[in-house]
Write a protein that holds these residues in place. Structure first.
Motif, PDB file in Angstrom:
ATOM      1  N   SER A   1       7.165  63.428  -0.319  1.00 42.65           N
ATOM      2  CA  SER A   1       7.251  64.529   0.569  1.00 42.65           C
ATOM      3  C   SER A   1       5.731  64.322   1.365  1.00 42.65           C
ATOM      4  CB  SER A   1       7.250  66.190  -0.379  1.00 42.65           C
ATOM      5  OG  SER A   1       8.074  65.991  -1.162  1.00 42.65           O
ATOM      6  N   THR A   2       5.951  64.620   2.733  1.00 38.84           N
ATOM      7  CA  THR A   2       4.993  64.303   3.541  1.00 38.84           C
ATOM      8  C   THR A   2       4.898  65.644   4.462  1.00 38.84           C
ATOM      9  OG1 THR A   2       6.251  63.000   5.291  1.00 38.84           O
ATOM     10  CG2 THR A   2       5.220  61.727   3.473  1.00 38.84           C
ATOM     11  N   ILE A   3       3.669  65.607   5.141  1.00 37.68           N
ATOM     12  CA  ILE A   3       3.524  66.446   6.237  1.00 37.68           C
ATOM     13  C   ILE A   3       2.755  65.709   7.257  1.00 37.68           C
ATOM     14  CG2 ILE A   3       1.164  67.374   5.332  1.00 37.68           C
ATOM     15  CD1 ILE A   3       1.946  69.873   6.624  1.00 37.68           C
ATOM     16  N   THR A   4       3.007  65.846   8.380  1.00 42.30           N
ATOM     17  CA  THR A   4       2.343  65.246   9.740  1.00 42.30           C
ATOM     18  C   THR A   4       1.576  66.370  10.497  1.00 42.30           C
ATOM     19  OG1 THR A   4       4.048  63.543   9.742  1.00 42.30           O
ATOM     20  CG2 THR A   4       2.597  63.698  11.772  1.00 42.30           C
ATOM     21  N   VAL A   5       0.369  65.842  10.750  1.00 40.33           N
ATOM     22  CA  VAL A   5      -0.451  66.952  11.738  1.00 40.33           C
ATOM     23  C   VAL A   5      -1.245  66.187  12.790  1.00 40.33           C
ATOM     24  CG1 VAL A   5      -0.376  68.827  10.046  1.00 40.33           C
ATOM     25  CG2 VAL A   5      -2.397  67.065   9.820  1.00 40.33           C
ATOM     26  N   THR A   6      -1.716  66.733  13.923  1.00 44.15           N
ATOM     27  CA  THR A   6      -2.517  66.297  14.749  1.00 44.15           C
ATOM     28  C   THR A   6      -3.960  67.082  14.844  1.00 44.15           C
ATOM     29  OG1 THR A   6      -0.597  65.682  16.152  1.00 44.15           O
ATOM     30  CG2 THR A   6      -2.844  65.740  17.340  1.00 44.15           C
TER      31      THR A   6
ATOM     32  N   GLU B   1      -7.638  70.228   7.912  1.00 41.11           N
ATOM     33  CA  GLU B   1      -7.647  71.752   8.130  1.00 41.11           C
ATOM     34  C   GLU B   1      -6.460  72.328   8.505  1.00 41.11           C
ATOM     35  OE1 GLU B   1      -9.886  75.412  10.403  1.00 41.11           O
ATOM     36  OE2 GLU B   1     -10.606  73.440  10.528  1.00 41.11           O
ATOM     37  N   LYS B   2      -5.523  71.716   9.476  1.00 42.79           N
ATOM     38  CA  LYS B   2      -4.358  72.269   9.698  1.00 42.79           C
ATOM     39  C   LYS B   2      -3.438  71.999   8.698  1.00 42.79           C
ATOM     40  CE  LYS B   2      -4.881  71.548  14.843  1.00 42.79           C
ATOM     41  NZ  LYS B   2      -4.247  70.670  16.087  1.00 42.79           N
ATOM     42  N   ALA B   3      -3.351  70.899   8.115  1.00 38.93           N
ATOM     43  CA  ALA B   3      -2.355  70.689   7.242  1.00 38.93           C
ATOM     44  C   ALA B   3      -2.530  71.573   5.958  1.00 38.93           C
ATOM     45  CB  ALA B   3      -2.702  69.325   6.486  1.00 38.93           C
ATOM     46  N   ASN B   4      -3.704  71.930   5.339  1.00 31.65           N
ATOM     47  CA  ASN B   4      -4.011  73.277   4.403  1.00 31.65           C
ATOM     48  C   ASN B   4      -3.476  74.280   4.913  1.00 31.65           C
ATOM     49  OD1 ASN B   4      -5.141  71.146   2.389  1.00 31.65           O
ATOM     50  ND2 ASN B   4      -7.150  71.388   3.321  1.00 31.65           N
ATOM     51  N   LEU B   5      -3.525  74.645   6.107  1.00 38.10           N
ATOM     52  CA  LEU B   5      -3.287  75.833   6.483  1.00 38.10           C
ATOM     53  C   LEU B   5      -1.684  75.952   6.496  1.00 38.10           C
ATOM     54  CD1 LEU B   5      -3.928  78.656   8.079  1.00 38.10           C
ATOM     55  CD2 LEU B   5      -3.834  77.559   9.935  1.00 38.10           C
ATOM     56  N   LEU B   6      -0.931  74.958   6.952  1.00 36.02           N
ATOM     57  CA  LEU B   6       0.404  74.873   7.095  1.00 36.02           C
ATOM     58  C   LEU B   6       1.129  75.067   5.458  1.00 36.02           C
ATOM     59  CD1 LEU B   6       0.815  72.021   9.812  1.00 36.02           C
ATOM     60  CD2 LEU B   6       1.555  74.621  10.045  1.00 36.02           C
ATOM     61  N   LEU B   7       0.327  74.330   4.512  1.00 35.06           N
ATOM     62  CA  LEU B   7       0.737  74.525   3.140  1.00 35.06           C
ATOM     63  C   LEU B   7       0.541  75.788   2.517  1.00 35.06           C
ATOM     64  CD1 LEU B   7      -0.256  70.752   2.234  1.00 35.06           C
ATOM     65  CD2 LEU B   7       2.096  71.635   2.574  1.00 35.06           C
ATOM     66  N   GLU B   8      -0.506  76.675   2.868  1.00 36.44           N
ATOM     67  CA  GLU B   8      -0.464  77.857   2.390  1.00 36.44           C
ATOM     68  C   GLU B   8       0.671  78.425   2.058  1.00 36.44           C
ATOM     69  OE1 GLU B   8      -3.151  80.431   4.559  1.00 36.44           O
ATOM     70  OE2 GLU B   8      -4.769  79.202   4.232  1.00 36.44           O
ATOM     71  N   GLY B   9       0.860  79.002   0.863  1.00 40.50           N
ATOM     72  CA  GLY B   9       2.051  79.749   0.095  1.00 40.50           C
ATOM     73  C   GLY B   9       3.193  78.795  -0.303  1.00 40.50           C
ATOM     74  N   SER B  10       3.014  77.443   0.008  1.00 43.26           N
ATOM     75  CA  SER B  10       4.167  76.671  -0.503  1.00 43.26           C
ATOM     76  C   SER B  10       4.009  75.962  -1.980  1.00 43.26           C
ATOM     77  CB  SER B  10       4.213  75.451   0.422  1.00 43.26           C
ATOM     78  OG  SER B  10       3.110  74.670   0.451  1.00 43.26           O
ATOM     79  N   LYS B  11       2.776  76.411  -2.361  1.00 38.99           N
ATOM     80  CA  LYS B  11       2.495  75.638  -3.918  1.00 38.99           C
ATOM     81  C   LYS B  11       2.261  74.169  -3.810  1.00 38.99           C
ATOM     82  CE  LYS B  11       4.640  79.496  -6.536  1.00 38.99           C
ATOM     83  NZ  LYS B  11       5.594  80.037  -7.490  1.00 38.99           N
TER      84      LYS B  11
ATOM     85  N   THR C   1      -8.223  62.444  19.372  1.00 40.75           N
ATOM     86  CA  THR C   1      -7.279  62.935  18.765  1.00 40.75           C
ATOM     87  C   THR C   1      -6.673  62.072  17.780  1.00 40.75           C
ATOM     88  OG1 THR C   1      -6.374  63.872  20.897  1.00 40.75           O
ATOM     89  CG2 THR C   1      -4.695  63.618  19.304  1.00 40.75           C
ATOM     90  N   VAL C   2      -6.228  62.378  16.495  1.00 38.84           N
ATOM     91  CA  VAL C   2      -5.645  61.755  15.476  1.00 38.84           C
ATOM     92  C   VAL C   2      -4.229  62.238  14.859  1.00 38.84           C
ATOM     93  CG1 VAL C   2      -7.853  60.636  14.726  1.00 38.84           C
ATOM     94  CG2 VAL C   2      -7.128  62.688  13.897  1.00 38.84           C
ATOM     95  N   THR C   3      -3.533  61.411  14.821  1.00 41.64           N
ATOM     96  CA  THR C   3      -2.303  61.863  13.998  1.00 41.64           C
ATOM     97  C   THR C   3      -2.413  61.508  12.429  1.00 41.64           C
ATOM     98  OG1 THR C   3      -0.883  61.840  16.198  1.00 41.64           O
ATOM     99  CG2 THR C   3       0.150  62.043  14.296  1.00 41.64           C
ATOM    100  N   VAL C   4      -2.236  62.295  11.631  1.00 40.76           N
ATOM    101  CA  VAL C   4      -2.403  62.068  10.385  1.00 40.76           C
ATOM    102  C   VAL C   4      -0.848  62.388   9.381  1.00 40.76           C
ATOM    103  CG1 VAL C   4      -3.783  62.043   8.300  1.00 40.76           C
ATOM    104  CG2 VAL C   4      -4.848  62.490  10.575  1.00 40.76           C
ATOM    105  N   ILE C   5      -0.603  61.353   8.463  1.00 37.31           N
ATOM    106  CA  ILE C   5       0.457  61.726   7.862  1.00 37.31           C
ATOM    107  C   ILE C   5      -0.062  61.948   6.544  1.00 37.31           C
ATOM    108  CG2 ILE C   5       2.909  60.864   6.925  1.00 37.31           C
ATOM    109  CD1 ILE C   5       3.075  59.269   9.437  1.00 37.31           C
ATOM    110  N   TYR C   6       0.268  62.965   5.664  1.00 39.18           N
ATOM    111  CA  TYR C   6      -0.294  63.118   4.245  1.00 39.18           C
ATOM    112  C   TYR C   6       0.884  63.126   3.242  1.00 39.18           C
ATOM    113  CZ  TYR C   6      -4.566  64.888   6.475  1.00 39.18           C
ATOM    114  OH  TYR C   6      -6.091  65.142   7.178  1.00 39.18           O
ATOM    115  N   GLU C   7       0.671  62.740   2.283  1.00 41.13           N
ATOM    116  CA  GLU C   7       1.639  62.716   1.269  1.00 41.13           C
ATOM    117  C   GLU C   7       1.190  64.148   0.379  1.00 41.13           C
ATOM    118  OE1 GLU C   7       2.911  60.664  -3.094  1.00 41.13           O
ATOM    119  OE2 GLU C   7       1.812  59.493  -1.513  1.00 41.13           O
ATOM    120  N   ILE C   8       2.278  64.812   0.123  1.00 39.86           N
ATOM    121  CA  ILE C   8       1.904  66.332  -0.526  1.00 39.86           C
ATOM    122  C   ILE C   8       2.791  66.305  -1.725  1.00 39.86           C
ATOM    123  CG2 ILE C   8       1.343  67.327   1.706  1.00 39.86           C
ATOM    124  CD1 ILE C   8       4.252  68.650   1.643  1.00 39.86           C
ATOM    125  N   SER C   9       2.224  67.071  -2.642  1.00 37.35           N
ATOM    126  CA  SER C   9       2.883  67.324  -3.827  1.00 37.35           C
ATOM    127  C   SER C   9       2.623  68.754  -4.665  1.00 37.35           C
ATOM    128  CB  SER C   9       2.605  66.309  -5.070  1.00 37.35           C
ATOM    129  OG  SER C   9       1.389  66.336  -5.261  1.00 37.35           O
TER     130      SER C   9
END
Length: 263
Positions: free
Chosen positions: A43-48, A193-203, A254-262
């Protein structure tokens, strides 16, 4: 009931397991990576992430053109040489080093100058009664100033030097490597910081970075508090120094980062 005889197969199995164990230990000792077994895409999330900053301009360049005209080509070239040498001498006496001075766009050509024997109407000049062949020679001196505080005084010098055309200053930020590294680090932090904000509440949480791509934008915004430099008309006696302000260069990373999430 007779039990099956396994006495011959058991030592062989132990031997095979021992070989496998020794092989695994040896590869780990040598630093081999076995990787991981993955049965499904992660599972991934992409943020800028972005970061902005500015740096005061550190350099300025000026172009000053001198010209000479005469019916005799040799005289025109000689006059141009004298004017060019005089201008360069004034520039050096100002404190500019030779490495920051260069000449370019040397031009010598013949043209026909129209001559009117009667008073002409500027809106309807009519045809000239005759023409006169002349030679025009020109040369441009390009100067780089590394001390921005002297830009105003140097602009005044050029306007009083006898140059027929003066262009500048063209401000530059100079070395921006330090600022760019700082902004890049801030952009990565902004992305996390944006990725963590988007993942709030998703466990779910960030496990690692899978991919990073970078973009860069830069632009210069000089701030002029007084009139801009005249573009022509050298030889004026300016009672007051021409006001120029270096402004600053705005930089954005500007950077575009793809994170693996779990979970």
């Amino acid at each position: 009931m007779q039990m099956p005889n396994c006495s011959h197969g058991f030592p062989k199995t132990l031997f095979v397991l021992a070989i496998i164990g020794l092989t695994f230990w040896w590869t780990q000792y040598q630093g081999f990576e076995w990787g991981t077994l993955q049965l499904a895409s992660p599972s991934t999330i992409t943020v800028t992430g972005t970061a902005d900053g500015s740096q005061l301009n550190q350099k300025a360049s000026f172009n000053a053109t001198v010209t000479a005209e005469n019916v005799d080509k040799t005289v025109a070239v000689k006059e141009l040489t004298e004017k060019t040498n005089s201008l360069i001498e004034q520039i050096k006496n100002f404190g500019i080093e030779a490495k920051d001075i260069k000449t370019q766009n040397l031009s010598v050509y013949e043209y026909e100058e129209p001559i009117y024997t009667q008073e002409i109407d500027m809106m309807y000049p009519g045809r000239p009664t005759k023409t006169e062949k002349k030679w025009r020679a020109s040369n441009t001196v390009v100067v780089t100033i590394t001390d921005i505080s002297k830009a105003s005084d140097f602009a005044t010098l050029l306007m009083d030097s006898g140059a027929t055309d003066v262009y500048g200053p063209n401000f530059q930020a100079g070395d921006t490597d330090g600022l760019e590294r700082e902004l890049l680090a801030k952009a990565m932090s902004n992305a996390e910081e944006k990725a963590n904000l988007l993942l709030e509440g998703s466990k779910q949480k960030i496990r690692r970075v899978l991919q990073v791509s970078e973009g860069y934008m830069g632009s210069t915004y000089p701030i002029m508090y007084k009139s801009a430099l005249p573009m022509a008309g050298g030889g004026m006696d300016l009672a007051e120094s021409i006001g120029v302000e270096p402004g600053s260069q705005e930089l954005s990373k500007t950077v575009t980062v793809i994170y693996e999430i779990s979970r």
